[in-house]
Design a protein around this motif. Sequence first.
Motif, PDB file in Angstrom:
ATOM      1  N   VAL A 248       4.934  -7.564  12.367  1.00  0.00           N
ATOM      2  CA  VAL A 248       5.112  -7.695  10.928  1.00  0.00           C
ATOM      3  C   VAL A 248       3.675  -7.574  10.431  1.00  0.00           C
ATOM      4  N   GLU A 249       3.369  -6.964   9.203  1.00  0.00           N
ATOM      5  CA  GLU A 249       2.210  -6.828   8.480  1.00  0.00           C
ATOM      6  C   GLU A 249       2.104  -8.027   7.621  1.00  0.00           C
ATOM      7  N   THR A 250       0.729  -8.539   7.587  1.00  0.00           N
ATOM      8  CA  THR A 250       0.573  -9.826   6.901  1.00  0.00           C
ATOM      9  C   THR A 250      -0.670  -9.801   6.035  1.00  0.00           C
ATOM     10  N   GLU A 251      -0.767 -10.729   5.065  1.00  0.00           N
ATOM     11  CA  GLU A 251      -1.929 -10.607   4.209  1.00  0.00           C
ATOM     12  C   GLU A 251      -2.236 -12.213   3.693  1.00  0.00           C
ATOM     13  N   LYS A 252      -3.650 -12.415   3.590  1.00  0.00           N
ATOM     14  CA  LYS A 252      -3.877 -13.950   3.282  1.00  0.00           C
ATOM     15  C   LYS A 252      -3.705 -14.039   1.543  1.00  0.00           C
ATOM     16  N   VAL A 253      -3.455 -15.006   1.154  1.00  0.00           N
ATOM     17  CA  VAL A 253      -3.068 -15.384  -0.033  1.00  0.00           C
ATOM     18  C   VAL A 253      -4.228 -15.803  -0.773  1.00  0.00           C
ATOM     19  N   VAL A 254      -4.765 -15.106  -1.674  1.00  0.00           N
ATOM     20  CA  VAL A 254      -5.881 -15.346  -2.644  1.00  0.00           C
ATOM     21  C   VAL A 254      -5.769 -15.258  -4.005  1.00  0.00           C
ATOM     22  N   LEU A 255      -6.377 -15.878  -4.923  1.00  0.00           N
ATOM     23  CA  LEU A 255      -6.348 -16.021  -6.436  1.00  0.00           C
ATOM     24  C   LEU A 255      -6.563 -14.304  -6.738  1.00  0.00           C
ATOM     25  N   ARG A 256      -5.477 -14.130  -7.564  1.00  0.00           N
ATOM     26  CA  ARG A 256      -5.577 -12.768  -8.374  1.00  0.00           C
ATOM     27  C   ARG A 256      -5.240 -12.911  -9.590  1.00  0.00           C
ATOM     28  N   ALA A 257      -5.569 -11.953 -10.621  1.00  0.00           N
ATOM     29  CA  ALA A 257      -5.390 -11.798 -11.900  1.00  0.00           C
ATOM     30  C   ALA A 257      -4.629 -10.445 -12.100  1.00  0.00           C
ATOM     31  N   PRO A 258      -3.251 -10.164 -12.264  1.00  0.00           N
ATOM     32  CA  PRO A 258      -2.603  -8.893 -12.112  1.00  0.00           C
ATOM     33  C   PRO A 258      -3.044  -8.420 -13.673  1.00  0.00           C
ATOM     34  N   SER A 259      -3.008  -6.907 -13.445  1.00  0.00           N
ATOM     35  CA  SER A 259      -3.201  -6.337 -14.877  1.00  0.00           C
ATOM     36  C   SER A 259      -2.064  -5.438 -15.051  1.00  0.00           C
ATOM     37  N   PRO A 260      -1.089  -6.036 -15.965  1.00  0.00           N
ATOM     38  CA  PRO A 260       0.033  -5.103 -16.382  1.00  0.00           C
ATOM     39  C   PRO A 260      -0.317  -3.822 -16.932  1.00  0.00           C
ATOM     40  N   SER A 261       0.486  -2.859 -16.909  1.00  0.00           N
ATOM     41  CA  SER A 261       0.055  -1.722 -17.431  1.00  0.00           C
ATOM     42  C   SER A 261       1.241  -1.104 -18.266  1.00  0.00           C
ATOM     43  N   ILE A 262       0.969  -0.163 -19.283  1.00  0.00           N
ATOM     44  CA  ILE A 262       1.932   0.494 -20.278  1.00  0.00           C
ATOM     45  C   ILE A 262       2.031   1.876 -19.714  1.00  0.00           C
ATOM     46  N   LEU A 263       3.352   2.466 -19.775  1.00  0.00           N
ATOM     47  CA  LEU A 263       3.657   3.685 -19.269  1.00  0.00           C
ATOM     48  C   LEU A 263       3.914   4.409 -20.630  1.00  0.00           C
ATOM     49  N   ALA A 264       3.293   5.760 -20.470  1.00  0.00           N
ATOM     50  CA  ALA A 264       3.640   6.579 -21.590  1.00  0.00           C
ATOM     51  C   ALA A 264       3.505   8.151 -21.229  1.00  0.00           C
ATOM     52  N   SER A 265       3.954   9.061 -22.025  1.00  0.00           N
ATOM     53  CA  SER A 265       3.746  10.429 -21.639  1.00  0.00           C
ATOM     54  C   SER A 265       3.164  11.182 -22.886  1.00  0.00           C
ATOM     55  N   GLY A 266       2.736  12.451 -22.463  1.00  0.00           N
ATOM     56  CA  GLY A 266       2.141  13.095 -23.577  1.00  0.00           C
ATOM     57  C   GLY A 266       1.637  14.508 -23.176  1.00  0.00           C
ATOM     58  N   THR A 267       0.743  15.170 -23.653  1.00  0.00           N
ATOM     59  CA  THR A 267       0.198  16.506 -23.367  1.00  0.00           C
ATOM     60  C   THR A 267      -1.362  16.237 -23.308  1.00  0.00           C
ATOM     61  N   LEU A 268      -1.910  17.375 -22.752  1.00  0.00           N
ATOM     62  CA  LEU A 268      -3.553  17.600 -22.367  1.00  0.00           C
ATOM     63  C   LEU A 268      -3.735  18.285 -23.408  1.00  0.00           C
ATOM     64  N   VAL A 269      -4.719  18.139 -24.051  1.00  0.00           N
ATOM     65  CA  VAL A 269      -5.550  18.934 -25.059  1.00  0.00           C
ATOM     66  C   VAL A 269      -7.125  19.034 -24.973  1.00  0.00           C
ATOM     67  N   TYR A 270      -7.834  20.019 -25.509  1.00  0.00           N
ATOM     68  CA  TYR A 270      -9.134  20.019 -25.758  1.00  0.00           C
ATOM     69  C   TYR A 270      -9.623  19.159 -26.990  1.00  0.00           C
ATOM     70  N   GLU A 271     -10.998  18.914 -27.002  1.00  0.00           N
ATOM     71  CA  GLU A 271     -11.374  17.999 -28.043  1.00  0.00           C
ATOM     72  C   GLU A 271     -11.136  18.803 -29.413  1.00  0.00           C
ATOM     73  N   SER A 272     -11.572  19.959 -29.598  1.00  0.00           N
ATOM     74  CA  SER A 272     -11.160  20.859 -30.649  1.00  0.00           C
ATOM     75  C   SER A 272     -10.881  22.163 -30.250  1.00  0.00           C
ATOM     76  N   GLN A 273      -9.744  22.766 -31.040  1.00  0.00           N
ATOM     77  CA  GLN A 273      -8.900  24.066 -30.752  1.00  0.00           C
ATOM     78  C   GLN A 273      -8.908  24.738 -32.180  1.00  0.00           C
TER      79      GLN A 273
END
Length: 405
Positions: free
Chosen positions: A34-59
């Motif tokens: 099995v694979e193991t890992e030591k337990v340490v204090l952590r502060a999870p960083s939840p994230s927000i998922l979204a979608s969109g498009t890529l653009v230039y600064e001015s066009q």
Amino acid sequence: MSKSKKWAAAAAIALVLVVPVGVKLARGKQVKDVETEKVVLRAPSPSILASGTLVYESQVTLVPEIIARVNEVLVKEGDAVRKGQLLIRLEDESPRAETLQLQASLRQSELQVERQRVNLEALTVRAKRYAELRRHDLVEPTKYDEMQAQVDLAAVELRTGRETVKQAQAQLRQAQDRLAKTEIHAPIDGKVTLVSIKPGETAVPAAVSIAGSTLMTIADTRSTFAEINVDETDVARLSKGQGVRIVPAAFPDRAFRGRVEQVAMAPKQNPGQSRSYPVRVKLENEGLPFHPGMSCRAEIAVSQSGEAKNPGVPVQAVHYESSEGRDDKTRAFVFVMDNRRAVRRPVEIGLADDTFIEVTRGLKTGETVITGPAKTLRFLSDGEAVRSQDRAEARDSHQKGGKPS
């Protein structure tokens, strides 16, 4: 039945009963890697998922302001251009001829004004003489009145001539403006991203998109952005400067790093969908493939205040039991490494992100949890003998094609 046959039957029955038990006991003594890992204090960083498009600064999309045939297109897609650089020449014969005609008309009007000025000055001198003669009663009053009327009329004609000059000047400026519009110049520094017209085609100013209504598009490629749409339920967790990970749909194995630059104050409503808020993300990466208008997905890190207060374990280390009743809380557990055995430990969980999950009760820092492999965890039982391998070492071993020791 003979004695030998009885012994054979008894041996067969013994094999049927004893062999499965032996196999089961042997399996029970099998040690699982099995694979193991030591337990340490952590502060999870939840994230927000979204979608969109890529653009230039001015066009900027260049459109024609007059109807004219295209004579020359001096740049092509991908060319870098400077502000004021000549890009397209339209046919200018008609505007140029109109300009020359109005220039001649203006000169005639100016000459007419000059004649009217000279005439007024001459009549003014004569009127002064008549006034002197009239003072000595050497000229009839009617003659003096007629002369004064001629002076007034000449003054009116001069003012009319000057207004005609102004009108001719305005017409000439309009013609010169139309002539200037036959040359299309770059309004900004940037790169040509689209050429929509060819020499010989007709440029047509129009409010709707028709053939000839657009000439080319220039974009300032020095800064790139992602315009994403965040659901109204998540927008309250956004603020300027938050880190964002942008993944273009065409390059799922590559990512842009960016930060939130602007969150719209007003939402937009899409038919049949919930309201969302446009968010502008400034990208920090350079040298990555970039095509404006390309769809992308975004992962916005939601920062947490304060330091880590609870232990955190990898998401895959937490398992769940189905609740007995509809209103019962889902029960979670992990496998803890204890004296070379997998010990099932009930836990209570808190916040989570894509990598780690917070454990609010049931674990202490320094303990060792079993994190994988997934096929082993799926069938792992409480109390089974296991052999530990650090998670990072196991990952390196798999990448090299080796097996855990």
